[in-house]
Design a protein around this motif. Sequence first.
Motif, PDB file in Angstrom:
ATOM      1  N   GLY A 136      29.001  44.437 -38.811  1.00 41.11           N
ATOM      2  CA  GLY A 136      30.298  44.548 -39.478  1.00 41.11           C
ATOM      3  C   GLY A 136      30.623  43.356 -40.370  1.00 41.11           C
ATOM      4  N   ARG A 137      31.053  43.645 -41.580  1.00 43.16           N
ATOM      5  CA  ARG A 137      31.367  42.602 -42.550  1.00 43.16           C
ATOM      6  C   ARG A 137      32.769  42.789 -43.107  1.00 43.16           C
ATOM      7  N   ILE A 138      33.498  41.698 -43.255  1.00 46.18           N
ATOM      8  CA  ILE A 138      34.837  41.699 -43.849  1.00 46.18           C
ATOM      9  C   ILE A 138      34.776  40.823 -45.094  1.00 46.18           C
ATOM     10  N   LEU A 139      34.966  41.439 -46.258  1.00 42.60           N
ATOM     11  CA  LEU A 139      34.997  40.693 -47.513  1.00 42.60           C
ATOM     12  C   LEU A 139      36.417  40.772 -48.051  1.00 42.60           C
ATOM     13  N   VAL A 185      34.010  36.742 -44.994  1.00 40.86           N
ATOM     14  CA  VAL A 185      33.906  35.821 -46.123  1.00 40.86           C
ATOM     15  C   VAL A 185      35.011  36.095 -47.144  1.00 40.86           C
ATOM     16  N   LEU A 186      35.294  35.081 -47.946  1.00 39.78           N
ATOM     17  CA  LEU A 186      36.198  35.201 -49.094  1.00 39.78           C
ATOM     18  C   LEU A 186      35.365  35.321 -50.349  1.00 39.78           C
ATOM     19  N   GLN A 218      23.646  41.377 -48.380  1.00 42.44           N
ATOM     20  CA  GLN A 218      22.757  40.242 -48.119  1.00 42.44           C
ATOM     21  C   GLN A 218      23.366  39.155 -47.237  1.00 42.44           C
ATOM     22  N   LEU A 219      24.620  39.332 -46.797  1.00 39.71           N
ATOM     23  CA  LEU A 219      25.286  38.298 -46.007  1.00 39.71           C
ATOM     24  C   LEU A 219      24.526  37.990 -44.717  1.00 39.71           C
ATOM     25  N   HIS A 220      24.454  36.706 -44.410  1.00 43.26           N
ATOM     26  CA  HIS A 220      23.833  36.260 -43.164  1.00 43.26           C
ATOM     27  C   HIS A 220      24.890  35.592 -42.290  1.00 43.26           C
ATOM     28  N   ALA A 221      24.611  35.512 -41.010  1.00 45.00           N
ATOM     29  CA  ALA A 221      25.566  34.955 -40.047  1.00 45.00           C
ATOM     30  C   ALA A 221      25.979  33.530 -40.410  1.00 45.00           C
ATOM     31  N   ASP A 222      25.042  32.757 -41.000  1.00 46.52           N
ATOM     32  CA  ASP A 222      25.384  31.372 -41.319  1.00 46.52           C
ATOM     33  C   ASP A 222      26.345  31.263 -42.503  1.00 46.52           C
ATOM     34  N   GLU A 223      26.610  32.376 -43.187  1.00 42.09           N
ATOM     35  CA  GLU A 223      27.583  32.368 -44.286  1.00 42.09           C
ATOM     36  C   GLU A 223      28.976  32.778 -43.812  1.00 42.09           C
ATOM     37  N   TRP A 230      31.364  36.179 -56.668  1.00 40.43           N
ATOM     38  CA  TRP A 230      30.742  37.504 -56.601  1.00 40.43           C
ATOM     39  C   TRP A 230      29.235  37.429 -56.796  1.00 40.43           C
ATOM     40  N   GLN A 231      28.750  36.277 -57.282  1.00 43.83           N
ATOM     41  CA  GLN A 231      27.312  36.067 -57.449  1.00 43.83           C
ATOM     42  C   GLN A 231      26.697  35.301 -56.281  1.00 43.83           C
ATOM     43  N   GLY A 232      27.515  35.028 -55.250  1.00 41.13           N
ATOM     44  CA  GLY A 232      27.003  34.383 -54.056  1.00 41.13           C
ATOM     45  C   GLY A 232      26.979  32.866 -54.072  1.00 41.13           C
ATOM     46  N   GLN A 233      27.651  32.246 -55.082  1.00 34.75           N
ATOM     47  CA  GLN A 233      27.701  30.782 -55.121  1.00 34.75           C
ATOM     48  C   GLN A 233      28.938  30.290 -54.388  1.00 34.75           C
TER      49      GLN A 233
END
Length: 237
Positions: A136-139, A185-186, A218-223, A230-233
Motif C-alpha cells: 500500500g502506497r499513499i502519495l 510520500v509527498l 518504484q517506491l521503496h520502503a527506504d523512501e 514527480w521525477q523522483g528527486q
Amino acid sequence: MRVFITGANRGLGLELTRQYLERGDQVFAASRQPTQATELQQLKQQYADRLVLLPLDVASADSIAAAVQAVQANTDALDVLINNAGVYPHAGSGDAHQRLGQLTHDDAIETLQVNAVGPLLVAQALLPLLRAGQRGRILSISSGQGSLTWKATGDPYHYSASKAALNMYMRSLAAEVGHMGLISVLVDPGWMRTDMGGDHATQEPADSARGIIRLAEQLHADENGSFLTWQGQHVPW
C-alpha cells in the motif's frame, strides 16, 4: 491495481484517472460533484467496469465515511491512494487574496482544511483497505510552495502554509504506517497548466501524471516519509 484518487474531476486528478484506466487498473475517482464532472462521466462510459465515481468532500467527515463505504462495496483492498484534491481560494495563483493586506480568516481555514487536514483524514479512513492491499502506497500531492527552504516570497500565504502542514501530517503518518508495511510520500507535481496553476505554468498535467504513476510503482520502503518531485528527486523541507 486498485487506486483511489481525490480531486479526480479536473487537472492532475483527471489525468491520473485517465492514465491508470489506460493501464488497465481499477480506479475509484472521487470529486465533490461527480454527476457534473463531464470528462469523468465520459471516462465512465468508456471504462464502466473499472471506474467507480464517488462523491467526496475531504472537508466533511460524513462525506469521507460514505466514500469509504462505497469503496468497500466494490473491493476489499486498495493498493494506492493519491491525495490530490486541493484548493487555492478565489481565482488561483494570480489572485491577490493570499497577499499581505488581503488575508482573511475564512480563506485560511478553508485552505488548511482541504489541503492539509482533509488528506490526513482520508488516509486515516482508508488505512484498513490500504493495509489489505499490495504494498500500500499513499502519495499526497504537495508543492514546492510548501518547502520552508525554498520559500522566498510572501504570497501565497495560505496555500504555502497548507502544503507545509500537509508535509508534516504525512511525514508523521509515514512514521507510523511504515511499521505496517505501507509507504507515505509527498510529491511536488511541478507548476502545471491547470485552473489552479494558470496559463503561464510550464508543464502539462499529463507529464506530471506519468511521472507520479511511475514513482508510485518504484517506491521503496527506504523512501517512506520523503518529499519528492514527480521525477523522483528529493525536495528540501
